[in-house]
Design a protein around this motif. Sequence first.
Motif, PDB file in Angstrom:
ATOM      1  N   THR A 192      -2.993   6.858  16.115  1.00 16.34           N
ATOM      2  CA  THR A 192      -3.671   7.629  17.161  1.00 16.34           C
ATOM      3  C   THR A 192      -4.588   6.732  17.977  1.00 16.34           C
ATOM      4  OG1 THR A 192      -3.585   9.618  15.780  1.00 16.34           O
ATOM      5  CG2 THR A 192      -5.132   9.631  17.617  1.00 16.34           C
ATOM      6  N   VAL A 193      -5.317   5.831  17.298  1.00 17.59           N
ATOM      7  CA  VAL A 193      -6.145   4.854  18.013  1.00 17.59           C
ATOM      8  C   VAL A 193      -5.283   4.024  18.955  1.00 17.59           C
ATOM      9  CG1 VAL A 193      -7.564   2.787  17.756  1.00 17.59           C
ATOM     10  CG2 VAL A 193      -7.918   4.729  16.226  1.00 17.59           C
ATOM     11  N   ALA A 194      -4.119   3.578  18.468  1.00 16.00           N
ATOM     12  CA  ALA A 194      -3.231   2.757  19.285  1.00 16.00           C
ATOM     13  C   ALA A 194      -2.790   3.513  20.538  1.00 16.00           C
ATOM     14  CB  ALA A 194      -2.012   2.341  18.463  1.00 16.00           C
ATOM     15  N   ARG A 195      -2.439   4.764  20.377  1.00 18.39           N
ATOM     16  CA  ARG A 195      -1.944   5.541  21.519  1.00 18.39           C
ATOM     17  C   ARG A 195      -3.051   5.872  22.511  1.00 18.39           C
ATOM     18  NH1 ARG A 195       1.701   5.678  17.796  1.00 18.39           N
ATOM     19  NH2 ARG A 195       3.853   6.333  18.202  1.00 18.39           N
ATOM     20  N   VAL A 196      -4.271   6.014  22.023  1.00 18.05           N
ATOM     21  CA  VAL A 196      -5.389   6.213  22.944  1.00 18.05           C
ATOM     22  C   VAL A 196      -5.619   4.940  23.764  1.00 18.05           C
ATOM     23  CG1 VAL A 196      -7.878   6.600  23.108  1.00 18.05           C
ATOM     24  CG2 VAL A 196      -6.514   8.003  21.558  1.00 18.05           C
ATOM     25  N   ALA A 219      -8.320  13.625  14.198  1.00 16.84           N
ATOM     26  CA  ALA A 219      -7.499  12.471  13.812  1.00 16.84           C
ATOM     27  C   ALA A 219      -8.284  11.166  13.837  1.00 16.84           C
ATOM     28  CB  ALA A 219      -6.280  12.364  14.730  1.00 16.84           C
ATOM     29  N   VAL A 220      -9.175  11.018  14.822  1.00 16.29           N
ATOM     30  CA  VAL A 220     -10.036   9.829  14.939  1.00 16.29           C
ATOM     31  C   VAL A 220     -11.452  10.322  15.145  1.00 16.29           C
ATOM     32  CG1 VAL A 220     -10.504   7.723  16.247  1.00 16.29           C
ATOM     33  CG2 VAL A 220      -8.143   8.495  15.947  1.00 16.29           C
ATOM     34  N   ASP A 221     -12.397   9.742  14.394  1.00 12.68           N
ATOM     35  CA  ASP A 221     -13.756  10.287  14.369  1.00 12.68           C
ATOM     36  C   ASP A 221     -14.790   9.169  14.490  1.00 12.68           C
ATOM     37  OD1 ASP A 221     -15.979  11.851  14.033  1.00 12.68           O
ATOM     38  OD2 ASP A 221     -15.574  12.395  11.956  1.00 12.68           O
ATOM     39  N   GLY A 222     -15.197   8.873  15.719  1.00 12.19           N
ATOM     40  CA  GLY A 222     -16.306   7.945  15.934  1.00 12.19           C
ATOM     41  C   GLY A 222     -15.996   6.495  15.607  1.00 12.19           C
ATOM     42  N   VAL A 223     -14.840   5.999  16.047  1.00 11.87           N
ATOM     43  CA  VAL A 223     -14.430   4.622  15.758  1.00 11.87           C
ATOM     44  C   VAL A 223     -14.945   3.684  16.852  1.00 11.87           C
ATOM     45  CG1 VAL A 223     -12.423   3.081  15.639  1.00 11.87           C
ATOM     46  CG2 VAL A 223     -12.416   5.258  14.402  1.00 11.87           C
ATOM     47  N   SER A 224     -15.524   2.552  16.445  1.00 12.76           N
ATOM     48  CA  SER A 224     -16.019   1.541  17.388  1.00 12.76           C
ATOM     49  C   SER A 224     -15.597   0.148  16.911  1.00 12.76           C
ATOM     50  CB  SER A 224     -17.549   1.584  17.497  1.00 12.76           C
ATOM     51  OG  SER A 224     -18.001   2.834  17.977  1.00 12.76           O
ATOM     52  N   PHE A 225     -15.137  -0.669  17.845  1.00 12.92           N
ATOM     53  CA  PHE A 225     -14.826  -2.068  17.539  1.00 12.92           C
ATOM     54  C   PHE A 225     -14.644  -2.827  18.848  1.00 12.92           C
ATOM     55  CE2 PHE A 225     -10.724   0.220  17.305  1.00 12.92           C
ATOM     56  CZ  PHE A 225      -9.993  -0.447  18.280  1.00 12.92           C
TER      57      PHE A 225
END
Length: 332
Positions: free
Chosen positions: A62-66, A36-42
């Motif tokens: 999914t990013v938000a819930r993580v 669902a999320v693959d190597g996101v950086s910010f």
Amino acid sequence: MSDALVQVQDLSRRFDVSAPWLTRVIERRPRQWLQAVDGVSFEIERGRTLALVGESGCGKSTVARVLVGLYAPSAGQVLFDGRDAHAVYASADALALRRRVQMIFQDPYASLNPRWRVGDIVGEPLREHGLAPDAAAREGRVAELLQSVGLAAADGAKFPHQFSGGQRQRVSIARALATAPEFLVCDEPTSALDVSVQAQVLNLMKDLQRERGLTYLFISHNLAVVRHVSDEVGVMYLGRLVERAPTRRLFAMPRHPYTRMLLDAIPSLAAPGRARTPVQGDVPNPLQPPSGCGFHPRCPLANARCRAERPVLRAVDEGGVVACHAVEEGRG
């Protein structure tokens, strides 16, 4: 020293979507995973707003819930104020971190308990975190919170069904503010509302940010909303960030073909006669993502390198980053 309150480093999250064990044994099928999320950086600086945009299913929620601890990362790290957030969520300090990080959910009709009065809904975080010593103090604090979001203190005696959609979302915002958080994750907080009500809620959120110094992660698929509320925009596709840039620069000069495709689909008041360009093609099956660049089946600039090699985020002008071979090679 970085002034970033939130740092996300190479974040990944995958889900087991396999068939039941007995079915796999009988049919000799392997386990199946959805990335669902693959190597996101910010990073998000204090008092600023980062918006994540993209089509449905790209991994924004999914990013938000993580980030708020509802999911654990499969790989990578989330740092909040320099500390590993998920290590803290698993420790005795979890409650202290949860006071500082809150979430506003997408659907104001589903995120409020219909059996509770609004005063109990907004007062629950105060009770759970021990922020009000007694019922009288809690009632007074609830009244202040309701008034801060444009509702009346007397509204605490009502049930959610007695409010409109915009008023319900104000109740959700009041509940999120109850613990005096520093960071709010807003998962499409206006998508279920009428356009006129959206503007009221967005203006309220901007006012609260100025008054309280809040930091926002704003999830949306509405680029007009994103332009109004964000300082920086990240564009996601198939679980990956394909472009990130300051809001003004991204809308004035989008670099990635997918970003340009999204912006071309927006009607323009400056050019009312211009034909809208629909977003071309369909998002590939995330269970069987394309090789190389995930966008290449829909990209007008794709070549053999795009089909074979996955691009990485590279710095471009004015503080932006983009993951695109065509941009790197000057093909578009």
